[in-house]
Scaffold this active site. Structure first.
Site, PDB file in Angstrom:
ATOM      1  N   ASP A  73      -3.124   8.236   3.927  1.00 51.25           N
ATOM      2  CA  ASP A  73      -2.468   6.928   3.821  1.00 51.25           C
ATOM      3  C   ASP A  73      -1.945   6.581   5.217  1.00 51.25           C
ATOM      4  O   ASP A  73      -0.905   7.079   5.631  1.00 51.25           O
ATOM      5  CB  ASP A  73      -1.322   6.996   2.809  1.00 51.25           C
ATOM      6  CG  ASP A  73      -0.578   5.675   2.698  1.00 51.25           C
ATOM      7  OD1 ASP A  73      -1.238   4.622   2.669  1.00 51.25           O
ATOM      8  OD2 ASP A  73       0.661   5.708   2.636  1.00 51.25           O
TER       9      ASP A  73
ATOM     10  N   ASP B 107       4.744   8.404   1.341  1.00 54.13           N
ATOM     11  CA  ASP B 107       3.427   8.418   1.976  1.00 54.13           C
ATOM     12  C   ASP B 107       2.542   9.541   1.450  1.00 54.13           C
ATOM     13  O   ASP B 107       1.335   9.367   1.298  1.00 54.13           O
ATOM     14  CB  ASP B 107       3.591   8.555   3.497  1.00 54.13           C
ATOM     15  CG  ASP B 107       4.410   7.418   4.078  1.00 54.13           C
ATOM     16  OD1 ASP B 107       4.059   6.253   3.829  1.00 54.13           O
ATOM     17  OD2 ASP B 107       5.412   7.701   4.759  1.00 54.13           O
TER      18      ASP B 107
ATOM     19  N   GLU C   9      -7.218   5.066   2.970  1.00 54.40           N
ATOM     20  CA  GLU C   9      -6.898   3.759   2.387  1.00 54.40           C
ATOM     21  C   GLU C   9      -7.225   2.664   3.394  1.00 54.40           C
ATOM     22  O   GLU C   9      -6.893   2.779   4.579  1.00 54.40           O
ATOM     23  CB  GLU C   9      -5.426   3.685   1.998  1.00 54.40           C
ATOM     24  CG  GLU C   9      -5.062   2.374   1.341  1.00 54.40           C
ATOM     25  CD  GLU C   9      -3.630   2.334   0.838  1.00 54.40           C
ATOM     26  OE1 GLU C   9      -3.277   1.321   0.221  1.00 54.40           O
ATOM     27  OE2 GLU C   9      -2.878   3.306   1.053  1.00 54.40           O
TER      28      GLU C   9
END
Length: 177
Positions: free
Chosen positions: A10, A142, A70
């Site tokens: 991420d 996160d 992502e």
């Protein structure tokens, strides 16, 4: 089928979350998670260098076979979006330089794959990550998002394998007819 170790990433300039899981196609197992951080007092180039080196260390230590990242979403501040895009570039570069295949997933697809809706809140994602990976413990922020990326990848790679096997079986049937 042997288990495949994969890392979900991420991206973020301040904090880049990472989460490692293993998947044998049906079962998911938590391996590790955390975040790599950059020093906000440094210039952008040095912060990106920090993220690259720290993420490379994680990859070297845990040796995943695949990486999933992502995709960047566009927010209202163009400067923030650009910096996030640069951090995302590092999140893709580090595993690519380690020789890993890198897969990309949109935030909505990740949420839908993990929670069942593409507009889930962070708390819902963290709850489902803890449900799907109980050994992960009380993971949030996160790292929870990164584990969600890894879970999404595990689900989609399994679907692609099943579709590929079905297509191959159909081709064999047609060749024999």
């Amino acid at each position: 089928m042997p288990a495949t170790r994969m890392i979900g990433i991420d991206p973020g300039l301040q904090h880049t979350g990472w989460g490692l899981i293993e998947s044998d196609g049906v079962h998911l197992a938590h391996i590790a998670h955390g975040s790599v951080d950059s020093d906000a007092h440094l210039d952008l180039a040095e912060r990106l260098r920090q993220l690259y080196l720290r993420l490379s260390d994680v990859l070297h230590e845990w040796k995943p076979a695949e990486a999933a990242v992502e995709e960047t979403f566009v927010n209202k501040n163009p400067s923030s979006t650009l910096k996030l895009g640069q951090a995302r570039g590092i999140a893709m570069l580090a595993p690519a330089m380690a020789g890993l295949p890198v897969f990309e997933y949109t935030p909505n697809l990740i949420k839908k794959s993990v929670v069942g809706t593409g507009h889930a809140q962070k708390q819902q994602i963290a709850l489902m990550v803890r449900t799907l990976l109980p050994k992960a413990g009380s993971v949030t922020g996160d790292a929870a998002d990164a584990l969600a990326v890894a879970i999404c990848h595990a689900h989609h790679r399994q679907s692609e394998r099943l579709i590929g096997a079905a297509v191959a079986a159909q081709a064999i049937r047609e060749a024999g007819a």
